[in-house]
Design a protein around this motif. Structure first.
Motif, PDB file in Angstrom:
ATOM      1  N   LEU A 124       0.831  -1.258   0.004  1.00 26.70           N
ATOM      2  CA  LEU A 124       0.059  -0.010   0.203  1.00 26.70           C
ATOM      3  C   LEU A 124       1.056   1.139   0.140  1.00 26.70           C
ATOM      4  CD1 LEU A 124      -2.931   0.959   0.116  1.00 26.70           C
ATOM      5  CD2 LEU A 124      -2.931   0.820   2.690  1.00 26.70           C
ATOM      6  N   LEU A 125       1.984   1.202   0.751  1.00 26.80           N
ATOM      7  CA  LEU A 125       2.683   2.474   1.036  1.00 26.80           C
ATOM      8  C   LEU A 125       3.511   2.645  -0.545  1.00 26.80           C
ATOM      9  CD1 LEU A 125       3.964   4.730   2.639  1.00 26.80           C
ATOM     10  CD2 LEU A 125       5.629   3.213   3.600  1.00 26.80           C
ATOM     11  N   GLY A 126       4.106   1.348  -0.974  1.00 25.22           N
ATOM     12  CA  GLY A 126       4.713   1.772  -2.246  1.00 25.22           C
ATOM     13  C   GLY A 126       4.003   2.243  -3.500  1.00 25.22           C
ATOM     14  N   ALA A 127       2.735   1.486  -3.516  1.00 26.06           N
ATOM     15  CA  ALA A 127       1.766   1.986  -4.577  1.00 26.06           C
ATOM     16  C   ALA A 127       1.178   3.486  -4.328  1.00 26.06           C
ATOM     17  CB  ALA A 127       0.374   1.126  -4.675  1.00 26.06           C
ATOM     18  N   CYS A 128       1.109   3.869  -3.202  1.00 24.68           N
ATOM     19  CA  CYS A 128       0.825   5.255  -2.984  1.00 24.68           C
ATOM     20  C   CYS A 128       2.074   6.123  -3.383  1.00 24.68           C
ATOM     21  CB  CYS A 128       0.355   5.640  -1.544  1.00 24.68           C
ATOM     22  SG  CYS A 128      -1.238   4.891  -0.957  1.00 24.68           S
TER      23      CYS A 128
END
Length: 175
Positions: A124-128
């Motif tokens: 989630l953090l990587g995609a955001c």
């Protein structure tokens, strides 16, 4: 070993190596594999070692597992290894964190749930970060932006799941 320091140190791979979704997925996979291997190899040793020997064995085993992973990355995925920087080596801290926080019992269900949450947070953090950095917010590609984004994501998760919220001081005193 102080758990608060260990937890704070385990944030470095999460914040540093999640600039893109590919990096976040690679770190999530490396992290999960290392923790599972470390946990599986430590399980038979825990009953035979005292506390200090178990801690030393855990540190040596975590360092060995992470070194094997790093050398494998260097041999078969050099570009990915170079893009991840020093962060794959810091996975050993995550292994120690899981070992310290879960204790001596073999709670595989709990380990898998914690790993699933950890991987979901990585992805989630990587995609955001990748979406925001490619757009107009360049701060998201830097570590301070990742820390701000992580705080925002955790606040949203806490808001969405109020049952998982931490108890208040009064609730803790009542117990």
């Amino acid at each position: 070993m102080n758990r608060a320091w260990l937890a704070a140190l385990s944030l470095a791979p999460l914040l540093g190596a999640s600039q893109t979704l590919l990096q976040a997925a690679a770190m999530a996979l490396l992290n999960s594999a290392a923790i599972l291997i470390h946990r599986a190899l430590m399980t038979p040793l825990r009953g035979r070692l005292d506390a200090s020997s178990s801690l030393l064995a855990s540190m040596l085993l975590a360092a060995s597992v992470v070194t094997c992973q790093t050398l494998s990355l260097q041999a078969w995925a050099l570009e990915l290894r170079q893009s991840l920087g020093i962060y794959p080596e810091l996975i050993a801290l995550s292994c120690l964190l899981f070992e310290q926080s879960l204790g001596t019992t073999a709670q595989w269900r709990r380990v898998m749930l914690m790993l699933a949450g950890h991987c979901a947070l990585f992805l989630l953090l990587g995609a955001c970060r990748e979406l925001l950095a490619n757009g107009s917010l360049r701060l998201a590609s830097l570590a301070p932006g990742a820390l701000l984004l992580l705080g925002l994501l955790l606040a949203l998760i806490k808001r969405a799941c109020p049952k998982q919220a931490t108890p208040t001081v009064k609730e803790t005193a009542d117990r």
